[in-house]
Structure formats: C-alpha cells, structure tokens
Scaffold this motif. Structure first.
Motif, short mmCIF file in Angstrom:
data_model
loop_
_atom_site.label_atom_id
_atom_site.label_comp_id
_atom_site.label_asym_id
_atom_site.label_seq_id
_atom_site.Cartn_x
_atom_site.Cartn_y
_atom_site.Cartn_z
N LEU A 8 6.46 3.24 1.74
CA LEU A 8 6.51 3.58 3.16
C LEU A 8 5.41 4.57 3.56
CD1 LEU A 8 10.37 3.96 3.66
CD2 LEU A 8 8.96 1.93 3.89
N VAL A 9 4.75 5.22 2.54
CA VAL A 9 3.79 6.28 2.86
C VAL A 9 2.64 5.80 3.75
CG1 VAL A 9 2.15 7.93 1.89
CG2 VAL A 9 4.40 7.66 0.85
N PRO A 10 1.92 4.70 3.41
CA PRO A 10 0.78 4.35 4.25
C PRO A 10 1.17 4.00 5.66
CG PRO A 10 1.18 2.63 2.63
CD PRO A 10 2.08 3.77 2.28
N VAL A 127 13.75 0.15 11.92
CA VAL A 127 14.38 -0.14 10.62
C VAL A 127 14.28 1.15 9.80
CG1 VAL A 127 14.39 -1.72 8.64
CG2 VAL A 127 13.51 -2.50 10.83
N ALA A 128 15.11 2.14 10.14
CA ALA A 128 14.90 3.49 9.63
C ALA A 128 15.01 3.59 8.11
CB ALA A 128 15.90 4.44 10.30
N ASP A 129 15.91 2.80 7.50
CA ASP A 129 16.08 2.90 6.05
C ASP A 129 15.25 1.87 5.29
OD1 ASP A 129 17.36 0.52 6.53
OD2 ASP A 129 19.33 1.14 5.86
N GLY A 130 14.45 1.07 6.01
CA GLY A 130 13.58 0.09 5.35
C GLY A 130 14.27 -1.23 5.04
N HIS A 131 15.58 -1.34 5.33
CA HIS A 131 16.20 -2.63 5.00
C HIS A 131 17.37 -3.06 5.90
CE1 HIS A 131 18.13 0.43 2.33
NE2 HIS A 131 19.20 -0.09 2.90
N SER A 132 17.81 -2.21 6.85
CA SER A 132 18.92 -2.63 7.72
C SER A 132 18.40 -2.79 9.14
CB SER A 132 20.03 -1.57 7.76
OG SER A 132 20.29 -1.08 6.48
N HIS A 151 4.91 -5.94 1.36
CA HIS A 151 4.57 -4.52 1.35
C HIS A 151 5.79 -3.64 1.13
CE1 HIS A 151 0.68 -5.75 2.45
NE2 HIS A 151 0.96 -6.07 3.69
N CYS A 152 6.97 -4.24 1.14
CA CYS A 152 8.20 -3.46 0.97
C CYS A 152 8.51 -3.29 -0.52
CB CYS A 152 9.39 -4.23 1.51
SG CYS A 152 9.26 -4.75 3.17
N ALA A 153 9.44 -2.39 -0.81
CA ALA A 153 10.04 -2.39 -2.14
C ALA A 153 10.75 -3.74 -2.31
CB ALA A 153 11.04 -1.26 -2.25
N HIS A 154 10.83 -4.21 -3.56
CA HIS A 154 11.39 -5.54 -3.82
C HIS A 154 12.78 -5.68 -3.22
CE1 HIS A 154 11.24 -9.30 -6.01
NE2 HIS A 154 12.48 -9.10 -6.36
N GLU A 155 13.63 -4.68 -3.50
CA GLU A 155 15.01 -4.73 -3.00
C GLU A 155 15.05 -4.80 -1.48
OE1 GLU A 155 18.10 -5.24 -4.10
OE2 GLU A 155 16.88 -5.87 -5.79
N ALA A 214 -7.82 2.18 -1.04
CA ALA A 214 -6.62 2.57 -1.79
C ALA A 214 -5.38 1.92 -1.19
CB ALA A 214 -6.47 4.08 -1.79
N THR A 215 -5.35 1.90 0.13
CA THR A 215 -4.17 1.34 0.79
C THR A 215 -4.04 -0.14 0.47
OG1 THR A 215 -4.31 2.99 2.52
CG2 THR A 215 -3.07 1.01 3.03
N ARG A 216 -5.18 -0.84 0.47
CA ARG A 216 -5.11 -2.28 0.19
C ARG A 216 -4.59 -2.54 -1.23
NH1 ARG A 216 -6.75 -6.04 3.14
NH2 ARG A 216 -7.60 -7.33 1.49
N LEU A 217 -4.93 -1.64 -2.14
CA LEU A 217 -4.40 -1.80 -3.51
C LEU A 217 -2.92 -1.40 -3.57
CD1 LEU A 217 -7.11 -0.33 -5.90
CD2 LEU A 217 -6.24 -2.67 -5.87
N GLY A 218 -2.63 -0.25 -2.96
CA GLY A 218 -1.29 0.33 -3.11
C GLY A 218 -0.21 -0.44 -2.39
N TRP A 219 -0.56 -1.06 -1.27
CA TRP A 219 0.51 -1.72 -0.51
C TRP A 219 0.84 -3.09 -1.08
CZ3 TRP A 219 -2.24 -2.41 4.86
CH2 TRP A 219 -3.13 -3.47 4.80
N GLN A 220 0.07 -3.53 -2.09
CA GLN A 220 0.43 -4.81 -2.74
C GLN A 220 1.60 -4.54 -3.66
OE1 GLN A 220 -2.61 -7.12 -4.27
NE2 GLN A 220 -4.03 -6.66 -2.64
N ALA A 221 2.71 -4.21 -3.04
CA ALA A 221 3.81 -3.66 -3.82
C ALA A 221 4.70 -4.73 -4.43
CB ALA A 221 4.62 -2.75 -2.93
N ASN A 222 4.75 -5.88 -3.81
CA ASN A 222 5.92 -6.71 -4.08
C ASN A 222 5.61 -8.20 -4.14
OD1 ASN A 222 8.62 -7.44 -4.19
ND2 ASN A 222 8.77 -7.49 -1.96
N ARG A 223 5.99 -8.79 -5.24
CA ARG A 223 5.91 -10.26 -5.36
C ARG A 223 7.34 -10.79 -5.37
NH1 ARG A 223 1.69 -7.10 -6.00
NH2 ARG A 223 -0.22 -8.11 -6.69
#
Ligand SMILES: C[S@@+](CC[C@H](N)C(=O)[O-])C[C@H]1O[C@@H](n2cnc3c(N)ncnc32)[C@H](O)[C@@H]1O
Length: 287
Positions: A8-10, A127-132, A151-155, A214-223
């Motif tokens: 969520l940082v970037p 979407v304050a908590d990132g998933h609801s 770009h999200c966490a997997h969950e 850096a952002t382009r690398l870092g946000w590739q968070a999730n497959r």
C-alpha cells in the motif's frame, strides 16, 4: 484503519503527491505514470483520460458489453485510481461506483470525472482495509478491475475477487484482470521483495516509493493462478452462464488443470492480443 502493508506504500505516497497539487495536469505529470506508465512534461489530464477512454472502449467491446444496453446498467470499478477510466464509465453506464484503497486518489477521481465525465452518476467507496468493499450484495450489474489485483497482497486480491462475486447481481458480468507468472519473474520477484522491504523503512521508504523504477519493481507484488480464482467462483455458489479466461495468444493452456465446470459452466479460453503476456482476465456472465 488499513494494516501496515508494503503493497500500500506507493499508492499512499502517490496519493500524498496528488494531494499536494491543486493543478490536475501537474498531478498527472507527477503521478500519472503510476496508472498508465506514461511520463513527460507536456502530459495533461485530457491526454491521461483519453488513454483510459480508449482502453474502456476496447475492453467493453472484447468482453461483449457492447451487446448490452450499458446506459441502463451500474458498474463497480475496483482500483479506480484518479479516474483515468472512470470518466468513460460514467459516459457509458447509468451509474458508477469507483473503489480504491487511497482516499486522495478518490478525491482526484471525483475531480477528473467532474471535468471529463458525468459526475452525477459517480459514487466513490474507500477500500480502507485493502479488501472489503462497502457495497451491498447483489447490487451492481457489472464489476471491472484493471491493473489492480496484481498490486495487492495475494490475500487481498483473492478477497477482492470474493467481494466482486458477492456484489454482482444475478445476470451480471464480472471482468477482473490478474497477473500470472512469466520467466522474467526469476529476477523480478526477488527484486520486488527487496524494494517492498525498503518501502517499509522509515528513513528511505517514502523517498524510494516516489521513484518510478523502484515502484515498478516493488508493486509487482502478486501473481494469481487461474485455478485459485476459479475455485473461489465455485465456492461462491454463484451460477454462471459463461466462464471465460482471456490471455495473450502466446500463452497456452491456462485452463490445463481446471475443473470441467465452474458455477455450472465449462471454462473456456479466449485469445486477447492486446493483453500483456503476464496478464489474464476472468470474465463471468452470471445466470
Ligand atoms: C495501476 S493503478 C490502476 C488504476 C486504474 N485501474 C487505471 O487503469 O488507471 C492501481 C490502483 O489500484 C489501487 N489499489 C491498490 N491496492 C488496492 C486494494 N487493495 N484495494 C483497492 N484498490 C487498490 C491503487 O491505489 C491504484 O489506484
């Protein structure tokens, strides 16, 4: 409050930058690359929205939405950002809910739609908590998400998928874009892990999160694997008329280990030349 998550940082930092500027063109020059990867001193909000208009028109066409009277339908856009595509959705649909993890982006989204779309049709949901997603069940005709679930966490990506399945009406359409694995991930995944670890540090984190490379690398968070998502569809109990997986023609057999039926329909693959090789789309037409 959202949990402290590196993914969520970037968005928060870009949201902060968006908040600092009164001028919408300046926001696009400073943060627009976060959304459409374009940079330049001459960029304007109009150019930015134009790129979104073209993509909305193309995706609505290939996903069969032009066969429907979308002027009488509602749509939820998950990960609207500052409204690059949202303006066009307000022109094509009866009502639009734009949802995003960043509240500053949503404020900009409302401004973008005020200038380039139909603001009376727009509602925003944080979407304050990132998933609801605070939208009632069975309440929208279509759900759309583009370059967000990777770009999200997997969950979070899986929970947002379940939210889409909860919120869409019977007879509605779900259009969700995911990222899957490519050979370059051997390098990209460890580099992304390193950048996300740096984002969390108080000293250099916020500074690095403003850097495009850096952002382009870092946000590739999730497959996300096709089977993972199809099993969520099965678990949701929603019944489907059509289950389609669109992907670049160079990718094959993404459905190789999928069940024969999902939600009562046989999943099918469709080639989509405009899709990035690492992307795939789930298109569901509910019964
Ligand atoms: C690359 S941008 C794409 C924005 C828009 N779809 C477009 O194409 O211009 C990804 C967006 O997803 C949002 N986002 C990231 N994680 C999210 C989450 N867990 N829930 C909701 N939105 C999220 C970001 O704040 C950002 O606005």
């Amino acid at each position: 409050m959202a949990r402290r998550r590196a993914q969520l940082v970037p968005w928060r930092v870009a949201g902060g930058v968006a908040d600092e500027h009164a001028n919408a063109d300046a926001v696009v020059r400073e943060t627009g690359w976060v959304f459409n990867n374009e940079t330049g001193d001459d960029l304007t909000l109009s150019d930015f929205v134009m790129s979104g208009n073209k993509e909305v028109n193309a995706y609505m066409r290939v996903f069969g939405m032009n066969d429907l009277d979308t002027n009488s339908l509602s749509i939820l856009e998950i990960g609207s950002g500052i409204g690059r595509m949202t303006s066009r959705f307000t022109k094509r649909f009866a009502s639009v809910i734009a949802a995003d993890v960043d509240a500053a982006f949503l404020e900009r989204c409302r401004e973008t739609v005020a200038r380039h779309g139909e603001p009376d049709k727009l509602r925003t949901v944080h979407v304050a908590d990132g998933h609801s997603i605070g939208v009632p069940s069975d309440s929208v005709d279509a759900v759309f998400s583009y370059i967000t679930l990777q770009h999200c966490a997997h969950e979070d990506a899986l929970q947002l998928t379940s939210e889409a399945l909860r919120i869409v009406k019977p007879g509605g359409t779900v259009m969700l874009n995911y990222r899957t694995w490519v050979p370059a991930d051997v390098v990209l995944q460890p580099a992304g892990t390193l950048v996300r670890a740096l984002w969390k540090t108080k000293l250099v984190g916020p500074r690095i999160a403003r850097q495009r490379w850096a952002t382009r690398l870092g946000w590739q968070a999730n497959r996300v694997a096709v089977d993972e998502v199809l099993s969520l569809v099965s678990q949701s109990g929603r019944s489907c008329r059509e289950v389609l997986v669109f992907h670049n023609p160079s990718r094959r057999n993404l459905l190789a280990s999928s069940p024969a039926t999902v939600g009562g329909a046989r999943p099918e693959e469709r080639p989509l030349p405009r899709a990035n090789k690492s992307h795939w789309w789930l298109i569901l037409r509910l019964s």
